[in-house]
Structure formats: structure tokens, C-alpha cells
Design a protein around this motif. Structure first.
Motif, short mmCIF file in Angstrom:
data_model
loop_
_atom_site.label_atom_id
_atom_site.label_comp_id
_atom_site.label_asym_id
_atom_site.label_seq_id
_atom_site.Cartn_x
_atom_site.Cartn_y
_atom_site.Cartn_z
N GLU A 186 -5.37 9.43 34.16
CA GLU A 186 -5.39 8.11 34.55
C GLU A 186 -5.73 8.27 36.04
O GLU A 186 -6.85 7.28 36.62
CB GLU A 186 -3.96 7.51 34.68
CG GLU A 186 -4.03 6.17 35.19
CD GLU A 186 -4.57 5.32 34.14
OE1 GLU A 186 -4.88 4.23 34.36
OE2 GLU A 186 -5.03 5.42 32.88
N LYS B 29 -9.84 8.86 35.95
CA LYS B 29 -10.50 7.43 35.56
C LYS B 29 -10.68 6.35 36.62
O LYS B 29 -11.56 5.82 36.91
CB LYS B 29 -9.89 6.97 34.33
CG LYS B 29 -10.02 7.83 32.94
CD LYS B 29 -9.59 6.74 31.68
CE LYS B 29 -8.07 6.67 31.88
NZ LYS B 29 -7.59 5.99 30.48
N ARG B 30 -9.65 6.24 37.29
CA ARG B 30 -9.73 5.37 38.49
C ARG B 30 -10.61 5.50 39.63
O ARG B 30 -11.19 4.82 40.25
CB ARG B 30 -8.18 5.16 38.97
CG ARG B 30 -7.17 4.55 37.96
CD ARG B 30 -6.00 4.02 38.63
NE ARG B 30 -5.10 3.56 37.64
CZ ARG B 30 -3.85 2.96 37.96
NH1 ARG B 30 -3.28 3.19 39.17
NH2 ARG B 30 -3.07 2.27 36.96
N GLU C 115 -13.25 7.33 39.26
CA GLU C 115 -14.82 7.19 39.03
C GLU C 115 -15.11 5.71 38.60
O GLU C 115 -16.08 5.34 38.78
CB GLU C 115 -15.03 7.66 37.34
CG GLU C 115 -14.93 9.06 37.43
CD GLU C 115 -16.23 9.98 38.14
OE1 GLU C 115 -17.04 9.14 38.31
OE2 GLU C 115 -15.80 11.02 39.00
N ALA C 116 -14.14 4.71 38.50
CA ALA C 116 -14.29 3.42 38.36
C ALA C 116 -14.14 2.66 39.42
O ALA C 116 -14.56 1.34 39.66
CB ALA C 116 -13.27 2.71 37.14
#
Length: 973
Positions: free
Chosen positions: A694, A697-698, A700-701
Motif C-alpha cells: 500500500e 502504490k501511494r 507512485e500515484a
């Protein structure tokens, strides 16, 4: 105790428990619902619950549960829907009867199955041992095991229903039906003990009905329907008692019927009375009471002849023949000859009691013990024409036995008649209430009567006779039976004879004083001689010497008679007291026995309840243990399955011999704990992996989200500018349209104002008008209320003034009455003072007269004789006694007229005294001119001086008042 919102839920719960085989729990649940105070109002579901409840009670033979439930249901629906209770009770009795019949049929089938087809086959060892030990046959054993419990329950059902329905006017029809079914049960299965108890139960119910007269819904016996139901029940009881040959209970039933009729003062229908007398004849015949049996037959004949118009002549002739034969069967002598006074009194009471039962007189006052006798019965048969209705053989038999004298061939003449009579009888027609008559039952009594008549007639002719000759003359019995009859007749003083076996002869008629024939002849001769002597020498009426010697003989006899009556009453009271004490002792003994039985039953019920609770708790504990063991095994099996799926895992080693519930539970808990720990480790590892993914992913986003935000911001700004421009254009267009509309409507502004003013003025006028009307109405209401208050105040003032006036008048009247009473007291005191003064004056005059008399006697008999003679020389001595004789009566009259001190003196004595004393002052005259000898002042308040008296009283007042000395208070009266 489970609580249900609706009764239907309890019924569903009971059905579920019944389906799983727990009938006791289902019964308990329904019982708790029925006895609960929550459901005391009747509902339709309660009826279905009661049907299910009684079905469970019958299946499990729970009589006490059924009784409690029916009592509670009676309380619920007695005032609302009695029909529902009737349906439930009928269903309960139907189920009980059906179960009893099923048990009986099973016992019969079992008995048929036990019949051995192969006669050569040996019995089984267990059957032989059971038959030897128990001593019962197969039928008896099957009845005891199958039939008897259900019969007991059926009997308990009848008792329960009768106890619930007793003394209730709304349920008396069902009560009568239940009693009839209980009677039929006792009759069908020959239950004599239960029949006696049933009769006693019904008898106690009627006694309680008379005892507690203030009971609610109490049956009214004066009503024809209630009385008919009670009578039908009693007559059914009488019929069943005679069919079971319980003659004592049948007689009690007859007494119950008679007591019921005496209670309501009504006579039953003739059809019921015929049944009554038919059963009464059977009872008296069995009890050897031939006299009462004959009287019952006579009443039965009278009823059949009077009320049964369909009775044929043949049936009437047969009934009349039976009546005559029953009368002839009565012994011709008194069975109580030579009995004691106590036995005679008991026999008199028994005769009165039987006379009431037979005569069915509701207010019987019989005084003589000879009212029911053989002679009266035979004379009544002749006078009522019963003998004329009988057959010719019966008539000939009656004349031979009662009127003819054939001492030698009486038996020869009677024997063919008795043979013919023994063949008479048979079934009567359906019109007669008597089903069958057999005259042969009277043959032994007729033969005995013929023997007695022959012996009586022979005793009038012969003095001695050989035994062989006498035996030949009596063909009915041998001489031993004749001798027994002879001894009984001699004992009852019917004939006088002796048997001399040494000389083989019979001696008739003792000529001594004990001979009844000689005694009668001597009595007749003595009476005739007395009559002849009285005719030849008529008696001279003289004064009774007995009256001179014993003047108080009548009083003595009366006193003795009263003493004997008092002694008899004391004896009767002692007898009644003794009987009462015996009854009280029996009642106390019965109460103690019932109390002990009740305590024993309660202890037994408690023991059974404790055993039941113990078994129930053990069963529940065992079920819980088995359920826990099953759950533990299921958990262990699931754990083994999970462990078996894993590769390389080891299974727990289980020893089946040492496996217990605790071991299984411990293994299951250990396995669950181990699985929980492994699951926690897996969850921790999985949470760390998910956190890392998690976070990556945060990161990169984040840049992509910022670029998208800037692009969206630019697009939103362009859309806002376009919408703002469009809104400005639309606002301009709306403003231009509003200006045009304003210019168009400006022309109608004046018209609108005019219309508005007109409407407002109209509404103002309407408002003012209604306000004026409302004010006027309010003013009128105020004026009317003021007038009402004024009238009410005036009325109250008038009432108060009137009450005050009445009070003042009452007080004045009371004051006047007090003054009148005081005045009367003063006048009375003055009158008493005057009377005392007059009495004192009279006493003074009496003393003066006594003193003068004393002086005169002294002068006559004392030393003053010479002085008196010398002082009066012109008076001769011969004239002096004459003077004394003339003075003496006057003095005696004065002495007699002189009253004692303080006593009342009549007027004529006072006048005589005053006239004899010349120095007495003349009587004073009142102001009306009348002289008053008592010197009493006139009473102005009396009615004599009242101006309102009649004129006739005024003219005669003086004479009337002077001729009567007024007594105390006489003037006022």
C-alpha cells in the motif's frame, strides 16, 4: 413456567413436544396456561387447547390434571359460554369410554390368542411358573394389566365430571346425563361397590343443595324442568339398583325419591309412580315384608286402573289376582305379639315410615300402629272392587281361606286351586308398565296359610288327633315343616296346641284361662249379665264415695299422666341424644378416617411427585451429558479433519477405553487454542505485506494525482466563465419582459383600488352589524342571569324567613307546653295540699268524737252515775239506755265514716260525717255559686272554665262537679 403471548403459541408448543415424544412436558405446558390468571377471559382458542389437554390427560391417565383443568375452565366460561364446557366434558367422557372399550377388546383378543390350538403341546416354563405363583388365569391377569387401569380411570372420570357439574342450574342437564352414563357403567360391568359410592355422591350433592341455599347458580327444584331431571336420575338409580340386586341401596333410592317429593311438595307423573311401586313390590318381597308388599301392589293396581286407559282386561285381571294373592300371603297373626315396649315403639315408627313410603302422602300424620294391617287390607280389597276383578280361582281361594269352615277337607279343596294358580302369569302387554307377572311366587305362602287355617279350624273341633291323621290332612308339607309352622303360630298366640311325641298325638285347645276362645266367651257372658242386671235393677244415682274419700283423685291422675308424658319425652330426648352422639362419633370417626386417608394420599402424591422430579432431573442431566459428549466428539472430529488435511501433521493419539467427556473437551480446547495461535501468526505476516504494498502504490500515484488536479482546475474555470455569461444575458431578457408587464398593468390600478375599497366597506358593515347583534345577545343573557339571581335570592330569603317563623312558632309552642306542664304541677300540688288539709280536719273531728264517746262511756260506767242522776232528776232511769242506744249508732257511723290518716275519703262519707257534727263549718262556695265540699279552688285552666266548651256542659257543670270527687289529674282528662 413458560409464558406465551397468545394461547395458540402454547398449543403449537404442545404439539411440537408431542411429536418428539415428550407428552408430560406438553401436558404441563397446557396445564400452566389453563391455570394462569392471564387467560381468565374466554376465547375460542382456549376450547381447542382444552380438547388437546383432555386428550393428553386420557392418554396418560392423569385424572387429577384433568380435574384441575376442567375446574379452571368452568370458572372461565361459566358466565360466558357454558356450551363450550359441555362440549369439552362430553369429549372427555367419550375419550375415556373409548379407551376403556379398547382395553376390553384388547383383553378379549389376548384371551383368544392365548387359546392353544395344539392340545398335545406343552406349556412354556415361564407360563407355568407365572400361573403357579400368581394363581390367576390368563383372563384375570390380562384384565388386571389392561382393563382394570382404564376402568379405574373411567370411574374417576365420572366422579370428576359429577363433582364439577354439581348444583349448577346451567349444567344440570349434563349432570343428569353423566349420572345416567355412570349408572349404565355400573350396570354393564356389575360394579356394585362403585354404584354404592355413586349413590352416596349424588345423595350428598342434594344434601349440599339444601344446605347452602345462597349459592350462586343454584338449581331451583320447584322448576318443573329441574325437578324432572332430578326425578329421572333417582328413578334410573332405583332401576339399576334392583337390576344389580342391591336391595338396600334400592330402598335408599326409594327414600330419596320420597324425600325429594316431600321437599318440593309435588307428586310425580303416574308413569313414574308405576315404576316406583313396581320396584317397591320387589324390594318388600325380597325383604319378606309381605304386608307392605301387598299394600304396594294395591297402590299399583289403583294407579293402573285410574290412569292407564290402554290396559287390557286380561292384564287388569292378572294384576288384581296378584294383589289378592299378595294380601293372602300376609301371615294371619301379629308377629310382634308379646314384644317389649321398646320393640313396639320401633315397630310403630317403622310402620309409620312404611305407610309414608307406600301411601306417598306428603303430610302424613298417622297415629295408630294398626293402620297397615291384614284385616284392613282385605276389607279394602273388597270395598274397592279388587276382588271382583280377579280370576275365579283367586275368588274361590279367598273364600275358602277367609270365610269357609272345612276342617277335614280344606287342603283337598285348596290343592287344585293352588296348582292352577301356579300356572298363571307371564308377560303383560306393552300398555302395562309391569313387564311380567308370575303368580307361582305366592304358592309357598299360600300353602303355609292353608296349613294355618286348617290347624285353626281343627283346633275348634277336636281336642286330640294323631300325628299320622294330621299329616294326611296336610299334603303340602311333611310333619317336620308342619311342626315348625305350628310352633311359630303358638308363639304368636294364633292357636293353642301341643305335640306329644311320646303318645304320637296332637293336643288342641287348652281350656284354661289362657284359651282365647274361652276368654272371649266369658267376656261376652260377663257383659251380657251386666246388661241384664242393669235392666232389672237400674242403678241409683248416689254420691260417689270415691269422690268423698279421694277428693283430689282427678288432680292426682292428671299429675301422674303429666309425669308419665314427661318421662316419655325425657326417654325420647335421651334416645335422640344417644343417637345424635352415636352419629357424631361415627361422623368424627369418618372425618378422622378421611383426614388420615387424605394425609396418606397427599404423602403418596408428594412422594410420586418427588420421584418424578428426580427422574426428570436425572433424565435432563443425562441428556445434557450426552449432548455435551456429542458436541465434544463433533469438535474433535472436525479438528482431526483439519489436521489430516495438513501435510506432515501428526494426529492426536486417543485411547478409546480411557476416553471421557473431560478428555474430549480438553483435546478439543487444546486443538482450538493451537489453531488460533497459528492463525494469529499468519494474520501478522499478511498485515506487514499489505502495508508495504500500500505504501509503494501511494508513492507512485502522488505525482499523477497532482497533474490530474491541475487539469481539472483549468476545465472548471472555463465552465464557470461560460455559465456566468449565459446568466447575464438571461437576466437582461427577464428585466425587459417585467417592464412591459408593468406598463400593461398600470392602467388597471385605479379600478383595483375602487374594488378594494368597496369590498373593505362591505366587510366593515357586516362586521359592525354582527358585533351589535353579539353585544345585544350578551346584554340579554346578562339581564336574564341577573333576573334569575334575583329570583333565587328572593326564594332563599323567603325560605329562610319561613324556616325562622316555623322555628319561632315551634319554640313558642314548646314554651307554652312547658308553662302548661308547670301550671298543672302547681295545681296538682295545691290540690294535694287542700286534700291533706281536709284529711287533717277529718282526723281532728274523729279525735273529738272519740273523746266524746270515751267521756260518755266513763259517765255511763264510771263514778259519775249518781251525779248524772241528781243533775237530771226529770229523766227516768228507763230512758237512759234508750238515749245511749240512740247515741251509739251515730257514734259508730261517725267512727266508720272517719278515714285513716292520709287515705282518700269518698264524698258520701264526708257528708255523713259533716252532717253528724253540727259544729262543722259549711262548705265554701266558688265564684260560680256551686259549693265544693273539698274546699278546692276552681281551676281556671281546666276545660270546665274554658269558654269554648259546649252549652250542654255549661248547664250541668255544677251538679256533675259536685257529685264526683276528682281523682289525680281528673280535671285535665
Amino acid at each position: 413456567m413458560a409464558s406465551f403471548v397468545k394461547p395458540e403459541n402454547a398449543l403449537k408448543r404442545a404439539e411440537e413436544l408431542i411429536n418428539v415424544g415428550q407428552k408430560q412436558d406438553a401436558l404441563q405446558a397446557l396445564h400452566d396456561l389453563i391455570t394462569s390468571k392471564k387467560y381468565r377471559a374466554w376465547q375460542k382458542p382456549l376450547e381447542r387447547i382444552m380438547f388437546k389437554y383432555v386428550e393428553l390427560c386420557v392418554d396418560m391417565r392423569k385424572g387429577r390434571f384433568a380435574k384441575d383443568g376442567l375446574i379452571q375452565y368452568r370458572i372461565v366460561c361459566q358466565q360466558v359460554n357454558v356450551t363450550s364446557l359441555e362440549e369439552v366434558i362430553k369429549h372427555f367422557m367419550h375419550l375415556s369410554t373409548e379407551k376403556a372399550e379398547q382395553a376390553r377388546s384388547q383383553a378379549q383378543a389376548l384371551e383368544e390368542a392365548l387359546d392353544v390350538d395344539d392340545l398335545e403341546a406343552d406349556k412354556r416354563p415361564e407360563d407355568l411358573m407365572l400361573s403357579y405363583v400368581s394363581g390367576e388365569k390368563g383372563k384375570d391377569r390380562s384384565d388386571r394389566e389392561l382393563v382394570t387401569p382404564w376402568f379405574k380411570f373411567l370411574w374417576e372420570t365420572y366422579r370428576t365430571v359429577l363433582e364439577i357439574l354439581r348444583n349448577n342450574s346451567k349444567l344440570e342437564a349434563l349432570y343428569a346425563m353423566t349420572a345416567h352414563r355412570a349408572f349404565q357403567f355400573c350396570k354393564l360391568y356389575k360394579r356394585t361397590t362403585e354404584f354404592r359410592r355413586l349413590c352416596e355422591i349424588i345423595r350428598n350433592h342434594l344434601a349440599n343443595l339444601n344446605k347452602y341455599r345462597d349459592q350462586r347458580d343454584r338449581p331451583d327444584l320447584s322448576a318443573p324442568e329441574s325437578l324432572q331431571l332430578y326425578l329421572d336420575t333417582r328413578f334410573e338409580q332405583l332401576k339399576v339398583a334392583t337390576e344389580l340386586e342391591l336391595w338396600q341401596e334400592a330402598f335408599r333410592s326409594v327414600e330419596d325419591i320420597h324425600g325429594l317429593m316431600c321437599m318440593v311438595k309435588k307428586t310425580p307423573k303416574p308413569s313414574l309412580m308405576v315404576v316406583y311401586y313396581v320396584k317397591l313390590t320387589e324390594i318388600f318381597w325380597i325383604s319378606d315384608s309381605n304386608l307392605y308388599h301387598a299394600y304396594a301392589w294395591l297402590k299399583l293396581f289403583s294407579l293402573q286402573k285410574s290412569f292407564n286407559k290402554n290396559l287390557s282386561q286380561k292384564d287388569l285381571q292378572l294384576i288384581a289376582s296378584s294383589v289378592v294373592l299378595a294380601a293372602l300371603a300376609v301371615p294371619p297373626y301379629d308377629s310382634k305379639h308379646g314384644a317389649s315396649h321398646l320393640e313396639l315403639e320401633h315397630e310403630k315408627e317403622r310402620s309409620l315410615r312404611m305407610a309414608n313410603l307406600i301411601g306417598f302422602s306428603l303430610d302424613s300424620k298417622l297415629e295408630s300402629r294398626d293402620v297397615l294391617s291384614r284385616e284392613n287390607l282385605l276389607s279394602e280389597l273388597v270395598s274397592k272392587g279388587v276382588l271382583s276383578c280377579a280370576t275365579q280361582e283367586i275368588k274361590d281361594l279367598y273364600h275358602l281361606l277367609e270365610h269357609e269352615f272345612f276342617p277335614l277337607d280344606l287342603a283337598l279343596k285348596l290343592q287344585p286351586l293352588i296348582t292352577k294358580i301356579s300356572k298363571l302369569g307371564g308377560k303383560l302387554s306393552s300398555a302395562s308398565s309391569v313387564p311380567e307377572l308370575q303368580l307361582s311366587q305366592y304358592v309357598p305362602a299360600l300353602e303355609k296359610l292353608a296349613t294355618l287355617r286348617l290347624l285353626q279350624q281343627v283346633s275348634h273341633v277336636y281336642q286330640t288327633m294323631k300325628i299320622e291323621s294330621l299329616s294326611q290332612m296336610i299334603p303340602f308339607f311333611d310333619f317336620s315343616a308342619v311342626e315348625k309352622i305350628l310352633v311359630d303360630a303358638v308363639k304368636q298366640n294364633f292357636i293353642a296346641m301341643k305335640v306329644d311325641h311320646s303318645r304320637n298325638i296332637v293336643l288342641f285347645g287348652n281350656l284354661g284361662i289362657e284359651s282365647e276362645g274361652l276368654r272371649d266367651h266369658l267376656t261376652v257372658l260377663a257383659e251380657s249379665l251386666n246388661k241384664v242386671r242393669a235392666m232389672i235393677y237400674p242403678p241409683v244415682k248416689k254420691r260417689s264415695k270415691t269422690g268423698e274419700i279421694l277428693p283430689d283423685l282427678a288432680d292426682i291422675v292428671d299429675k301422674e299422666h303429666k309425669r308419665l308424658l314427661a318421662r316419655k319425652s325425657i326417654i325420647e330426648k335421651r334416645k335422640e341424644e344417644q343417637e345424635r352422639q352415636l352419629l357424631e362419633m361415627e361422623r368424627e370417626e369418618e372425618s378422622r378416617r378421611l383426614k388420615l386417608l387424605k394425609i396418606t394420599e397427599e404423602a403418596e402424591q408428594k412422594r410420586l411427585a418427588a420421584e418424578y422430579e428426580q427422574r426428570k432431573s436425572q433424565r435432563l442431566r443425562r441428556e445434557m451429558e450426552e449432548r455435551e459428549l456429542e458436541e465434544a466428539q463433533a469438535l474433535l472430529q472436525e479438528a482431526e479433519k483439519r489436521v489430516g488435511k495438513k501435510k506432515g501433521s501428526r494426529k492426536p493419539v486417543l485411547d478409546s477405553e480411557k476416553l471421557t467427556k473431560q478428555t474430549l473437551m480438553q483435546l478439543a480446547l487444546t486443538e482450538q487454542l493451537r489453531e488460533r495461535q497459528e492463525m494469529e501468526k499468519k494474520l501478522q505476516k499478511l498485515s506487514k505485506t499489505m502495508d508495504y504494498l500500500e505504501r509503494a502504490k501511494r508513492e507512485e500515484a502522488a505525482t499523477l494525482i497532482e497533474a490530474a488536479f491541475q487539469q481539472r482546475l483549468l476545465e472548471e474555470r472555463m465552465i464557470h466563465e461560460r455559465d456566468q455569461q449565459l446568466e447575464v444575458e438571461l437576466s437582461k431578457q427577464r428585466h425587459e419582459g417585467d417592464l412591459k408587464e408593468k406598463n400593461r398593468l398600470a392602467r388597471m390600478l385605479e379600478s383595483k383600488k375602487i374594488f378594494q375599497e368597496r369590498v373593505i366597506s362591505l366587510r366593515q358593515e357586516e362586521f359592525n352589524k354582527r358585533r351589535a347583534e353579539r353585544e345585544e345577545q350578551i346584554r340579554q343573557i346578562i339581564q336574564s342571569r341577573k333576573a334569575e339571581r334575583e329570583a333565587k335570592r328572593k326564594k332563599i330569603f323567603y325560605v329562610r324567613r319561613e324556616e325562622e317563623r316555623i322555628r319561632i312558632l315551634r319554640e313558642e309552642e314548646e314554651a307554652r307546653k312547658r308553662e302548661e306542664a308547670e301550671r298543672r304541677k302547681r295545681e296538682e300540688a295545691e290540690r294535694k295540699a287542700k286534700l291533706d288539709e281536709i284529711a287533717e280536719k277529718q282526723r281532728q273531728r274523729e279525735r273529738e268524737l272519740e273523746e266524746k264517746e270515751r267521756l260518755r262511756k266513763e259517765m255511763l260506767f264510771g263514778g259519775g252515775k249518781s251525779g248524772d242522776a241528781s243533775a237530771r232528776p226529770d229523766v227516768s232511769p228507763a230512758s237512759r239506755p234508750q238515749e245511749s242506744r240512740t247515741a251509739s249508732p251515730a257514734a259508730a257511723a261517725a267512727a266508720a265514716a272517719a278515714p285513716a290518716a292520709g287515705k282518700y275519703v269518698p264524698r258520701f262519707l264526708r257528708e255523713r260525717t259533716e252532717s253528724s257534727s253540727p259544729n262543722a263549718p259549711p262548705p265554701e262556695s266558688d265564684r260560680w255559686g256551686s259549693s265544693r265540699p273539698d274546699n278546692r279552688p276552681s281551676q281556671p285552666g281546666s276545660w270546665r272554665n274554658d269558654d269554648r266548651r259546649p252549652a250542654a256542659f255549661g248547664s250541668s257543670r255544677s251538679s256533675w262537679s259536685s257529685s264526683r270527687v276528682p281523682s289525680r289529674g281528673g280535671s285535665e282528662r
